[in-house]
Design a protein around this motif. Structure first.
Motif, PDB file in Angstrom:
ATOM      1  N   LEU A 123      -9.812  -0.546   2.851  1.00  0.00           N
ATOM      2  CA  LEU A 123     -10.088  -1.449   1.730  1.00  0.00           C
ATOM      3  C   LEU A 123     -10.909  -0.781   0.628  1.00  0.00           C
ATOM      4  N   PRO A 124     -11.971  -0.017   0.957  1.00  0.00           N
ATOM      5  CA  PRO A 124     -12.679   0.693  -0.117  1.00  0.00           C
ATOM      6  C   PRO A 124     -11.795   1.691  -0.856  1.00  0.00           C
ATOM      7  N   ALA A 125     -10.917   2.383  -0.134  1.00  0.00           N
ATOM      8  CA  ALA A 125     -10.052   3.374  -0.786  1.00  0.00           C
ATOM      9  C   ALA A 125      -9.068   2.695  -1.735  1.00  0.00           C
ATOM     10  N   LEU A 126      -8.506   1.573  -1.328  1.00  0.00           N
ATOM     11  CA  LEU A 126      -7.573   0.873  -2.207  1.00  0.00           C
ATOM     12  C   LEU A 126      -8.278   0.336  -3.444  1.00  0.00           C
ATOM     13  N   ALA A 127      -9.491  -0.169  -3.252  1.00  0.00           N
ATOM     14  CA  ALA A 127     -10.252  -0.664  -4.405  1.00  0.00           C
ATOM     15  C   ALA A 127     -10.554   0.476  -5.380  1.00  0.00           C
ATOM     16  N   LEU A 128     -10.919   1.636  -4.854  1.00  0.00           N
ATOM     17  CA  LEU A 128     -11.215   2.787  -5.702  1.00  0.00           C
ATOM     18  C   LEU A 128      -9.962   3.246  -6.440  1.00  0.00           C
ATOM     19  N   TYR A 129      -8.852   3.307  -5.732  1.00  0.00           N
ATOM     20  CA  TYR A 129      -7.588   3.725  -6.356  1.00  0.00           C
ATOM     21  C   TYR A 129      -7.247   2.819  -7.536  1.00  0.00           C
ATOM     22  N   ARG A 130      -7.334   1.535  -7.313  1.00  0.00           N
ATOM     23  CA  ARG A 130      -6.974   0.600  -8.382  1.00  0.00           C
ATOM     24  C   ARG A 130      -7.962   0.665  -9.539  1.00  0.00           C
ATOM     25  N   ALA A 131      -9.236   0.868  -9.233  1.00  0.00           N
ATOM     26  CA  ALA A 131     -10.248   0.952 -10.291  1.00  0.00           C
ATOM     27  C   ALA A 131     -10.074   2.211 -11.135  1.00  0.00           C
ATOM     28  N   CYS A 132      -9.624   3.294 -10.510  1.00  0.00           N
ATOM     29  CA  CYS A 132      -9.489   4.580 -11.205  1.00  0.00           C
ATOM     30  C   CYS A 132      -8.124   4.767 -11.855  1.00  0.00           C
TER      31      CYS A 132
ATOM     32  N   VAL B  29      -1.083  -7.808   4.450  1.00  0.00           N
ATOM     33  CA  VAL B  29      -0.659  -7.850   3.052  1.00  0.00           C
ATOM     34  C   VAL B  29      -1.644  -8.671   2.218  1.00  0.00           C
ATOM     35  N   ALA B  30      -2.128  -9.780   2.766  1.00  0.00           N
ATOM     36  CA  ALA B  30      -3.083 -10.616   2.033  1.00  0.00           C
ATOM     37  C   ALA B  30      -4.385  -9.882   1.760  1.00  0.00           C
ATOM     38  N   SER B  31      -4.858  -9.088   2.722  1.00  0.00           N
ATOM     39  CA  SER B  31      -6.149  -8.410   2.564  1.00  0.00           C
ATOM     40  C   SER B  31      -6.054  -7.147   1.713  1.00  0.00           C
ATOM     41  N   THR B  32      -4.858  -6.547   1.636  1.00  0.00           N
ATOM     42  CA  THR B  32      -4.708  -5.282   0.907  1.00  0.00           C
ATOM     43  C   THR B  32      -3.927  -5.416  -0.389  1.00  0.00           C
TER      44      THR B  32
ATOM     45  N   LEU C 279       4.099   6.451 -13.304  1.00  0.00           N
ATOM     46  CA  LEU C 279       3.799   5.099 -12.836  1.00  0.00           C
ATOM     47  C   LEU C 279       2.960   4.374 -13.881  1.00  0.00           C
ATOM     48  N   GLN C 280       3.344   3.153 -14.204  1.00  0.00           N
ATOM     49  CA  GLN C 280       2.608   2.379 -15.197  1.00  0.00           C
ATOM     50  C   GLN C 280       1.541   1.477 -14.581  1.00  0.00           C
ATOM     51  N   GLU C 281       1.736   1.093 -13.328  1.00  0.00           N
ATOM     52  CA  GLU C 281       0.784   0.235 -12.622  1.00  0.00           C
ATOM     53  C   GLU C 281       0.534   0.794 -11.236  1.00  0.00           C
ATOM     54  N   PRO C 282      -0.614   0.492 -10.633  1.00  0.00           N
ATOM     55  CA  PRO C 282      -0.890   0.996  -9.284  1.00  0.00           C
ATOM     56  C   PRO C 282       0.199   0.578  -8.303  1.00  0.00           C
ATOM     57  N   ARG C 283       0.500   1.479  -7.383  1.00  0.00           N
ATOM     58  CA  ARG C 283       1.452   1.151  -6.310  1.00  0.00           C
ATOM     59  C   ARG C 283       0.856   1.618  -4.995  1.00  0.00           C
ATOM     60  N   VAL C 284       0.707   0.692  -4.072  1.00  0.00           N
ATOM     61  CA  VAL C 284       0.024   0.951  -2.807  1.00  0.00           C
ATOM     62  C   VAL C 284       0.968   0.708  -1.640  1.00  0.00           C
ATOM     63  N   ALA C 285       1.022   1.674  -0.732  1.00  0.00           N
ATOM     64  CA  ALA C 285       1.714   1.500   0.544  1.00  0.00           C
ATOM     65  C   ALA C 285       0.678   1.606   1.654  1.00  0.00           C
ATOM     66  N   VAL C 286       0.774   0.732   2.624  1.00  0.00           N
ATOM     67  CA  VAL C 286      -0.174   0.700   3.735  1.00  0.00           C
ATOM     68  C   VAL C 286       0.583   0.966   5.036  1.00  0.00           C
TER      69      VAL C 286
ATOM     70  N   TRP D 288       4.020  11.105  -3.917  1.00  0.00           N
ATOM     71  CA  TRP D 288       2.997  10.166  -3.454  1.00  0.00           C
ATOM     72  C   TRP D 288       1.814  10.970  -2.950  1.00  0.00           C
ATOM     73  N   LEU D 289       0.608  10.445  -3.155  1.00  0.00           N
ATOM     74  CA  LEU D 289      -0.559  11.010  -2.480  1.00  0.00           C
ATOM     75  C   LEU D 289      -0.868  10.156  -1.266  1.00  0.00           C
ATOM     76  N   LEU D 290      -1.164  10.825  -0.159  1.00  0.00           N
ATOM     77  CA  LEU D 290      -1.503  10.158   1.087  1.00  0.00           C
ATOM     78  C   LEU D 290      -2.961  10.440   1.408  1.00  0.00           C
ATOM     79  N   GLY D 291      -3.615   9.496   2.064  1.00  0.00           N
ATOM     80  CA  GLY D 291      -5.006   9.732   2.401  1.00  0.00           C
ATOM     81  C   GLY D 291      -5.522   8.800   3.459  1.00  0.00           C
ATOM     82  N   SER D 292      -6.695   9.178   3.999  1.00  0.00           N
ATOM     83  CA  SER D 292      -7.408   8.335   4.959  1.00  0.00           C
ATOM     84  C   SER D 292      -8.870   8.206   4.563  1.00  0.00           C
ATOM     85  N   SER D 293      -9.173   8.549   3.288  1.00  0.00           N
ATOM     86  CA  SER D 293     -10.540   8.442   2.769  1.00  0.00           C
ATOM     87  C   SER D 293     -10.453   8.186   1.269  1.00  0.00           C
TER      88      SER D 293
END
Length: 334
Positions: A200-209, A300-303, A216-223, A169-174
């Motif tokens: 929220l910007p980081a998650l949007a960027l991750y999914r867009a990229c 969960v709803a916002s992310t 992994l075949q689809e994005p997977r996000v842990a918050v 997993w990659l971890l980040g705060s930016s």
């Protein structure tokens, strides 16, 4: 919208050393929490690499992971995370290859690029100009190569490690690790428990990229979320003052041992400090079951998180166990 019963809950443990306590006590309590978490149905139990901080005992992260994994039987155990620029990639591949050989199918390797301490500590760890945040993508590529059959092609082999399936997993705060995780098709965990601003910007960027990969075949996000649950809202609010005091000490540049809860923070901070701590702890679920449920639902709803990694910043061990027990019930609801 995903319900809380549809996503796994995991735990991030900093192995906190309480005021008047010892690292040995901290490790015993971490193992006790992990054993309870396994029975309660938590998905994974991660430990974080920090250095030169009096209140955090998990500096030798791989060693503590071995201790926790050896005292449990099913729950996944791993790093949240290993700060890769502090280490030679081969060393981490060997360490986690060893862990994966001992505890097959249960080890995660979460990787970050921060120093995990101040610059003096980074120098003491041997972190040099040739290995830093800017070289992180190259170091990560080398590390991943050591787990491939045949190694990375440099004539060096990780034994054990080579050919083993160690999820990374990659971890980040930016946005840096968000973009890299997306481009490499790796799962991504965001440290919103202390750095909420870019969540929220980081998650949007991750999914867009995101590009599908063998991993992994689809994005997977842990918050990651601070979580303090108790039998009443009032008791949870009181227990939460431990984290507020700890962050206040960080704001003041005076990190210390994990402080006991107090009845009120009034008079302990000035308005600016209070606002700084409030911003740092924005992603925190604090209260009785109903209030905590509402806050976790909101996150969960916002992310659109696929997993919640809960941080339990509670100084009293019995209260910390009770907090995770209360929230574990949400995973069993239909």
């Amino acid at each position: 919208m995903k319900s809380l019963s549809q996503i796994p809950f995991s735990i991030l443990d900093l192995a906190p050393i309480r005021l008047g306590g010892t690292a040995a006590e901290s490790f015993r309590e971490s193992l006790d929490l992990a054993q309870h978490a396994e029975r309660w149905g938590y998905h994974r139990y991660w430990l974080a690499e920090h250095h030169s901080l009096p209140g955090i005992a998990s500096a030798a992260t791989s060693v503590v992971i071995a201790y926790i994994a050896g005292g449990t039987s099913r729950i996944r155990v791993g790093s949240g995370g290993i700060m890769l620029p502090n280490h030679a990639p081969l060393v981490i591949a060997e360490q986690f290859g060893t862990l994966a050989s001992l505890y097959s199918g249960r080890i995660d390797l979460g990787i970050g690029r921060a120093p995990g301490g101040d610059q003096r500590t980074a120098r003491a760890l041997g972190r040099s100009a040739t290995r830093n945040g800017e070289t992180f993508p190259r170091d990560l590529e080398e590390l991943r190569g050591y787990f491939q059959p045949g190694g990375p092609g440099n004539g060096v082999h990780a034994v054990p490690g080579e050919g083993l399936d160690v999820p990374i997993w990659l971890l980040g705060s930016s946005d840096f690790s968000a973009r890299l995780a997306g481009e490499l098709g790796l799962p991504f965990a965001f440290a919103s428990h202390f750095a909420p601003e870019y969540l929220l910007p980081a998650l949007a960027l991750y999914r867009a990229c995101f590009e599908p990969s063998d991993a992994l075949q689809e994005p997977r996000v842990a918050v990651a979320v601070n979580m303090v649950a108790a039998d009443t809202d009032e008791e949870a609010t009181r227990l939460f003052t431990t984290l507020q005091q700890a962050f206040l000490n960080l704001v003041r540049g005076t990190p210390g041992l994990f402080p006991p809860a107090v009845d009120s923070m009034q008079g302990r901070w000035n308005p600016l400090e209070r606002e700084q701590v409030k911003q740092m702890t924005r992603y925190s679920a604090v209260g009785g079951l109903e209030r905590v449920t509402d806050k976790l639902d909101e996150i969960v709803a916002s992310t659109d998180a696929d997993e919640l990694i809960l941080v339990g910043p509670i100084e009293n061990h019995a209260a910390r166990l009770r907090s995770f027990e209360i929230v574990a019930g949400l995973q069993r609801q239909s």
